[in-house]
Design a protein around this motif. Structure first.
Motif, short mmCIF file in Angstrom:
data_model
loop_
_atom_site.label_atom_id
_atom_site.label_comp_id
_atom_site.label_asym_id
_atom_site.label_seq_id
_atom_site.Cartn_x
_atom_site.Cartn_y
_atom_site.Cartn_z
N UNK A 132 72.57 38.61 68.18
CA UNK A 132 74.02 38.83 68.22
C UNK A 132 74.51 39.29 66.85
N UNK A 133 73.91 38.75 65.79
CA UNK A 133 74.28 39.19 64.44
C UNK A 133 73.92 40.66 64.23
N UNK A 134 72.80 41.10 64.80
CA UNK A 134 72.44 42.52 64.71
C UNK A 134 73.55 43.37 65.32
N UNK A 135 74.05 42.96 66.48
CA UNK A 135 75.14 43.69 67.14
C UNK A 135 76.39 43.70 66.27
N UNK A 143 74.49 52.07 62.55
CA UNK A 143 73.15 51.86 63.11
C UNK A 143 72.05 51.64 62.09
N UNK A 144 72.12 52.26 60.91
CA UNK A 144 71.05 52.08 59.92
C UNK A 144 71.00 50.64 59.44
N UNK A 145 72.16 50.07 59.15
CA UNK A 145 72.21 48.67 58.70
C UNK A 145 71.75 47.74 59.82
N UNK A 146 72.14 48.04 61.06
CA UNK A 146 71.73 47.21 62.19
C UNK A 146 70.23 47.30 62.42
N UNK A 185 75.56 48.26 73.69
CA UNK A 185 75.76 47.88 75.09
C UNK A 185 74.56 47.21 75.77
N UNK A 186 73.39 47.20 75.13
CA UNK A 186 72.19 46.68 75.79
C UNK A 186 71.66 45.43 75.10
N UNK A 187 71.60 45.45 73.78
CA UNK A 187 70.88 44.41 73.05
C UNK A 187 71.42 43.01 73.32
N UNK A 188 72.72 42.83 73.26
CA UNK A 188 73.28 41.49 73.41
C UNK A 188 73.01 40.90 74.80
N UNK A 189 73.35 41.60 75.91
CA UNK A 189 73.09 40.99 77.23
C UNK A 189 71.62 40.85 77.56
#
Length: 269
Positions: A132-135, A143-146, A185-189
């Motif tokens: 969730x922190x990545x999001x 996106x680069x930091x994530x 839209x994908x990573x968290x769920x």
């Protein structure tokens, strides 16, 4: 009901491939070409990104919707009474696990490669919070930091102070960037999804890359294999071994899919 987007190549038993990320199957073409020497390969494109939908609005994704779409693809391509092999990698392995729970009657063998649904780990709540922190980093810094933060999560290390800092993407920029769509839209769920720990009705294999040893999703695949009553096998490369080593990865996948083993015995490609 949304349109279905998929491509078919090769001949032989049906193998449904569910890509990772935001579901863009383009990078899997070299691997799929090798697999097509042994299977009728059906490559699912959940969001239609390779079929003219890149740039169109995308909502937060649900594992169950990808799973239901995969089931509809199988209904469209499978002859009456036949079942399919299924391979999902990264985010794509999460709906593969859900498909196994919901529609086992259509399946022969499911291989889930480095699924990021980490909730069943002993430290699962902490790992879900890390994703969730990545999001959150994506929304704040781009996106680069994530990507740098997610690499640290996967390698189970503290993020570096020198990690890149950028600017958030505009909505228009985000919609044309599959990596950004995954982060938005994908990573968290998908990392929040909890597989059902019940004996599968068909064979299940959890897979991890040889280069992922000592990392989060290798550990997760081992735990899931035990918890979900599946086998465990190593495949070439790391988390994106499908792209890094498409030929060797496909050859290992073929061997794993077509090797018959006794229950609880893991084949080694």
């Amino acid at each position: 009901m949304t349109d279905l987007h998929y491509d078919t190549r090769g001949s032989g038993p049906f193998l449904l491939v569910i890509p990772g990320g935001a579901g863009d199957p383009t990078a899997l073409d070299p691997m799929a070409d090798v697999l097509a020497e042994h299977f009728t390969v059906v490559t699912y494109d959940p969001l239609g990104l390779a079929h003219g939908h890149l740039g169109l609005p995308v909502a937060d994704q649900r594992v169950e919707d990808w799973s239901e779409g995969a089931r509809r693809v199988l209904d469209a391509v499978l002859p009456e009474g036949e079942s399919a092999y299924v391979f999902g990698t990264s985010a794509g392995s999460v709906p593969a696990l859900d498909l196994l729970t919901r529609h086992p009657e259509r399946l022969r063998h499911v291989i889930a490669h480095e699924p990021p649904c980490v909730g069943l780990l002993p430290d699962g709540a902490r790992q879900q919070a890390a994703f969730r922190e990545v999001c959150d980093v994506y929304r704040a810094e781009g996106p680069a930091a994530a990507a740098a933060r997610m690499t640290a999560v996967l390698e189970e290390r503290v993020p570096e102070d020198s990690a890149p800092v950028g600017q958030p993407l505009s909505r228009e920029e985000e919609l044309t960037n599959p990596m950004a769509l995954m982060l938005a839209h994908v990573l968290r769920p998908f990392t929040s999804y909890m597989p059902k720990a019940e004996p599968p009705h068909v064979r299940l294999t959890l897979a991890a890359g040889t280069d992922s040893r000592g990392q989060l999703l290798y550990r997760n695949a081992q735990i899931l294999a035990d918890t979900l009553h599946g086998d465990f096998v190593e495949l070439p490369g790391g988390h994106i071994g499908t792209v890094q080593h498409p030929v060797a990865f496909a050859e290992g996948l073929v061997k794993t899919l077509l090797t018959v083993t006794a229950p609880g015995v893991s084949p080694t490609p």
